[in-house]
Design a protein around this motif. Sequence first.
Motif, PDB file in Angstrom:
ATOM      1  N   ASN A   1     135.919  16.989 -30.422  1.00  0.00           N
ATOM      2  CA  ASN A   1     137.073  16.392 -30.508  1.00  0.00           C
ATOM      3  C   ASN A   1     137.852  16.926 -31.796  1.00  0.00           C
ATOM      4  N   ILE A   2     137.690  18.419 -31.846  1.00  0.00           N
ATOM      5  CA  ILE A   2     138.332  19.385 -32.602  1.00  0.00           C
ATOM      6  C   ILE A   2     139.690  19.620 -32.092  1.00  0.00           C
ATOM      7  N   SER A   3     140.852  19.266 -32.591  1.00  0.00           N
ATOM      8  CA  SER A   3     142.070  19.756 -32.279  1.00  0.00           C
ATOM      9  C   SER A   3     142.432  21.082 -32.643  1.00  0.00           C
ATOM     10  N   LYS A   4     142.197  21.548 -33.787  1.00  0.00           N
ATOM     11  CA  LYS A   4     142.393  22.817 -34.366  1.00  0.00           C
ATOM     12  C   LYS A   4     141.416  23.250 -34.882  1.00  0.00           C
ATOM     13  N   ALA A   5     140.911  24.797 -34.705  1.00  0.00           N
ATOM     14  CA  ALA A   5     140.031  25.582 -35.376  1.00  0.00           C
ATOM     15  C   ALA A   5     140.529  26.694 -36.174  1.00  0.00           C
TER      16      ALA A   5
END
Length: 580
Positions: free
Chosen positions: A53-57
């Motif tokens: 559930n990482i929306s931005k890296a």
Amino acid sequence: MKANDFAKWDTHHHIVPDFYVAELQKLGLQKFSGFAYPKWTPQASLKAMKSLNISKAFLSISGPGVYFRDARFSRDFARKCNDYLASVVSDHPDSFGGFASIPLPDVEGALDEATYSLDTLKLDGVVLMSSVNDVYLGNKAYRLFFAELDKRKATVFVHPNMKMQHEDHGLLNALHWWQFDTTRALVDFIRSGYHREFPHIKFILSHGGGVLSPLYRLLIEKLKPENPNIEAELEAWKPQLFLDTASKGYDEQLALMVGFAGSNHVVYGSDYPWANVIAGRTIANKISAQDVQQGLTQAQIQGIFMTNAQQLFASKDGVPVTSPAKPIHVQTKPSTNTTQYHYHCLPAQVSNELQQLGLTNIGDRPIWNQEQALAWMAENHSNKLMLSLDVPAIWQLNNYDRASVLRTYNDAVAAIRAENPAKFGAFGAIDCEHLTYAISEIDYCLNDLKLDGICLYTNIAATSVADFIHPRILEKLSTLRVPILIHPQNTDGIPLADENYLDAIYFMAKAFYLGIYEQYFQQSTLILTHTGGVVPYIAQPYSILGYIQLHKKKIPSFVFDNFIRKQLKGYAILMNMLVD
């Protein structure tokens, strides 16, 4: 809430392009510090991000960075990496941001690449290795480069890098040297005064800033002689520092990080793909449990996972530090013992002999005074002192003179102890680098002088990976039923700037990793000195060194202890150990 219920921004997420690995292998770097390069594609990152559930890296190149061979090669290599990274960000602008790789120590090339990456490629900041060829971030030649970043109020992601002499150290790199190298880079930066000169750069310090959080108070104390204003300066600088959670999911670590940096200055980092999805999920689960473990609110936990990073990238003037609503505590074994196990004694006889040998650089160490010692005991509510010697200059002597000085000390401290055995005990001083002397002196101290324990003066950090203390000395120590004080040879320096200062910590790391602790010390009472409060912070990760050792792996034991018993052996050892 469960970890996957929290949306996340990942500030510590790496790219490992095929062309990058191929180029390193052509340069002879078949692995990075003993670890195989992970397989990676943008699609693999997107899949891992969905799972966590990482929306931005925010993508970056990990160690060993981009500087190799010479400036020309490194400039071209950095440009190729940054163009590629920017293309990945451009293809997935909602999912990725990025930090540009910089070819320091080539300052001119670094300035050019920073300008190109920030102005043309529109990347979010730069990534700097903690050190390149053992050159750290406080290098005076870097002033123009940091001035440019300061003018831009840029964001800098600091990542540890291997030291050439530690290439073969295996898991000790990931669990010791890399963590400590990040903090050493920061100490170097501070000692150069760059924190004052360039106060507008925002720093994301990988792996929780290494050991910055537990070591902070000691660093202030040790830096004050150089800079009496250091504490106020660092407190003013704190709004520019952010600690990421890559590999830092244990309760004691998170508690110390939040307590030091503030709950809004800890940001999520997965370390993907060097750490796999399972490791990323483990860290995320630990963070999400901090409402129960440390009383953080759901908003503070969401801050660690995402909103703190959003504020960091949105702000141009730093983010004020917000302390947690409740005090953060690290649970350690409460001490009910009023014996002080680490109190230094310099008998007049030893001082006189050192002067006769031409050694006058013993610092401000006072000559032994019983009345002063008793007054100290009353002030500190101690009913017994265990005496030991601490004169780093002794280790500059040849073997014969060193043995003579240590014998003089042992005789003198035995006499001090004999005068008042109810108040004073003593550790015999042993040179564990001198095989024959060490074994005979242990017998002399315990059998003839009837001293209460043995003090080993170590410099394990300076040895190669498989070197420790001679097996015959270890065998001798394993038979003793008296306490053993582990003391660095040199305690005059600044922690990390002087690696030997924290040698007792490395002593334990290597003892676990080489299987030495379980072979020789399981029945021993070890007392660690000059640890700077770091032991609770490293207790859980160092436990892994006892299961994934240099010469054998004990994975079934690790699985049983970690998932069934729910306590790793090394953690229990370190958290119940006497430390200073």
